[in-house]
Design a protein around this motif. Structure first.
Motif, PDB file in Angstrom:
ATOM      1  N   GLY A   1      67.866  72.207  12.982  1.00 14.29           N
ATOM      2  CA  GLY A   1      67.410  73.561  12.681  1.00 14.29           C
ATOM      3  C   GLY A   1      68.164  74.599  13.496  1.00 14.29           C
ATOM      4  N   SER A   2      68.337  75.791  12.932  1.00 14.33           N
ATOM      5  CA  SER A   2      69.076  76.830  13.643  1.00 14.33           C
ATOM      6  C   SER A   2      68.701  78.216  13.135  1.00 14.33           C
ATOM      7  N   VAL A   3      69.112  79.205  13.895  1.00 10.94           N
ATOM      8  CA  VAL A   3      68.910  80.615  13.554  1.00 10.94           C
ATOM      9  C   VAL A   3      70.258  81.316  13.617  1.00 10.94           C
ATOM     10  N   THR A   4      70.635  81.976  12.528  1.00  9.40           N
ATOM     11  CA  THR A   4      71.862  82.763  12.486  1.00  9.40           C
ATOM     12  C   THR A   4      71.515  84.236  12.672  1.00  9.40           C
ATOM     13  N   ILE A   5      72.330  84.921  13.466  1.00  9.62           N
ATOM     14  CA  ILE A   5      72.101  86.342  13.740  1.00  9.62           C
ATOM     15  C   ILE A   5      73.396  87.103  13.491  1.00  9.62           C
ATOM     16  N   GLU A   6      73.307  88.193  12.744  1.00  5.28           N
ATOM     17  CA  GLU A   6      74.462  89.045  12.490  1.00  5.28           C
ATOM     18  C   GLU A   6      74.066  90.513  12.656  1.00  5.28           C
ATOM     19  N   VAL A   7      74.961  91.282  13.220  1.00  4.68           N
ATOM     20  CA  VAL A   7      74.767  92.732  13.374  1.00  4.68           C
ATOM     21  C   VAL A   7      75.934  93.425  12.683  1.00  4.68           C
ATOM     22  N   PHE A   8      75.622  94.356  11.789  1.00  2.00           N
ATOM     23  CA  PHE A   8      76.631  95.115  11.044  1.00  2.00           C
ATOM     24  C   PHE A   8      76.573  96.565  11.491  1.00  2.00           C
ATOM     25  N   ALA A   9      77.696  97.068  12.015  1.00  7.32           N
ATOM     26  CA  ALA A   9      77.736  98.424  12.571  1.00  7.32           C
ATOM     27  C   ALA A   9      78.866  99.216  11.931  1.00  7.32           C
ATOM     28  N   PRO A  10      78.560 100.141  11.002  1.00  8.83           N
ATOM     29  CA  PRO A  10      79.602 100.986  10.407  1.00  8.83           C
ATOM     30  C   PRO A  10      80.379 101.734  11.488  1.00  8.83           C
TER      31      PRO A  10
END
Length: 227
Positions: A174-183
Motif C-alpha cells: 500500500g502507498s500514498v502518492t502526493i503531487e503539488v501543481f503550482a502555476p
C-alpha cells in the motif's frame, strides 16, 4: 530385478518427498494471502484545510481520476495571493504508483524543462521530494512529486523470508502518492511551492501509519497502448 525394484522405489519416494515439500511450501505461503492492506491512521479527507498561511478548498474529482481507494483534490491559496493544487491518492495495493507526472503531463501535451528537474530535502525523512517544470513559455507550472510506502501488517504474525517474498510478489504494498501543481506566474512561485510542500508533508505524516517510508523514484510506467 530386485535392484531395479529398489531403484524404482527410491525414485518414487523422492518424487513423493518433493510433492509433499511443495504442498507444505504452498500451504506456508498461502498463510499470508489473506493479510489485508495496511490502512491509513486517518482518511485523506482529514488533511487540514489550513496549512500555515495557506487556505484550502476541496475540488471535484473527475471520473478518469477516480483511482485507488481514497483521493483528495484541493486548491490552496496563500495569504499573499499564490494558488496551487494538492492531489493525493491512497491505494492499499499500490495502484497509485501506476501514475506519474512524467507520463501524465506528456500525455496532456505538456513538455518538461529538464534543466530544472531536481530533488530537494524535506524534514522528517532522509528521502527527498522530486521537482519538475512542465509547459511552455508563458504557460508553465511547477510540479512536485513524492510518495509514501506503507509498512505491511501481519495481524501479529511474524513472516518468514519466503512469506515476505511471496507477499511482495503477489501483492503490491500500500502507498500514498502526493503531487503539488503550482502555476508559474512570478519569480518566487517555486520557492512558495517548496514551502507548501513542507507544510503538506508534515501534515500527511500524521495520517500515515508508523513506519511509512517516503520516496520519489518512478516505477516503470507505460503509455497506454505501448507495446
Amino acid at each position: 530385478m530386485r535392484s531395479l525394484l529398489i531403484r524404482a522405489t527410491i525414485v518414487l519416494l523422492l518424487f513423493a518427498g518433493v510433492g509433499v515439500g511443495q504442498w507444505k511450501l504452498m500451504a506456508h505461503l498461502a498463510e499470508v494471502e489473506d493479510v489485508p492492506p495496511t490502512p491509513l491512521v486517518q482518511p485523506l479527507a482529514t488533511m487540514p484545510l489550513e496549512l500555515g498561511p495557506w487556505q484550502g478548498e476541496d475540488r471535484e474529482i473527475e471520473e478518469p481520476l477516480m483511482i485507488g481507494d481514497q483521493r483528495l483534490s484541493r486548491k490552496y491559496v496563500h495569504a499573499g495571493g499564490q494558488s496551487l493544487t494538492l492531489w493525493m491518492v491512497y491505494s492499499g495495493r499500490g495502484e497509485d504508483r501506476d501514475h506519474h507526472p512524467e507520463i501524465c503531463m506528456a500525455v496532456a501535451g505538456q513538455p518538461e524543462d529538464p534543466s530544472v528537474r531536481q530533488t530537494f530535502a524535506v524534514p522528517g525523512d532522509e528521502h527527498p521530494v522530486q521537482q519538475y517544470r512542465f509547459g511552455r513559455t508563458g504557460n508553465s507550472q511547477w510540479v512536485f512529486y513524492w510518495h509514501y510506502t506503507l509498512p505491511s501488517i501481519t495481524d501479529g504474525r511474524e513472516l518468514t523470508p519466503a512469506q515476505e517474498w511471496h507477499r511482495k510478489l503477489r501483492r503490491k504494498t500500500g502507498s500514498v502518492t502526493i503531487e503539488v501543481f503550482a502555476p508559474e506566474t512570478a519569480a518566487r512561485d517555486a520557492d512558495g511551492a517548496r514551502e507548501f510542500v513542507q507544510q503538506v508533508d508534515a501534515a500527511v505524516r500524521r495520517i500515515l501509519p508508523e513506519g511509512s517510508v517516503r520516496g520519489s523514484e518512478r516505477k516503470p510506467v507505460k503509455y497506454v497502448g505501448e507495446e
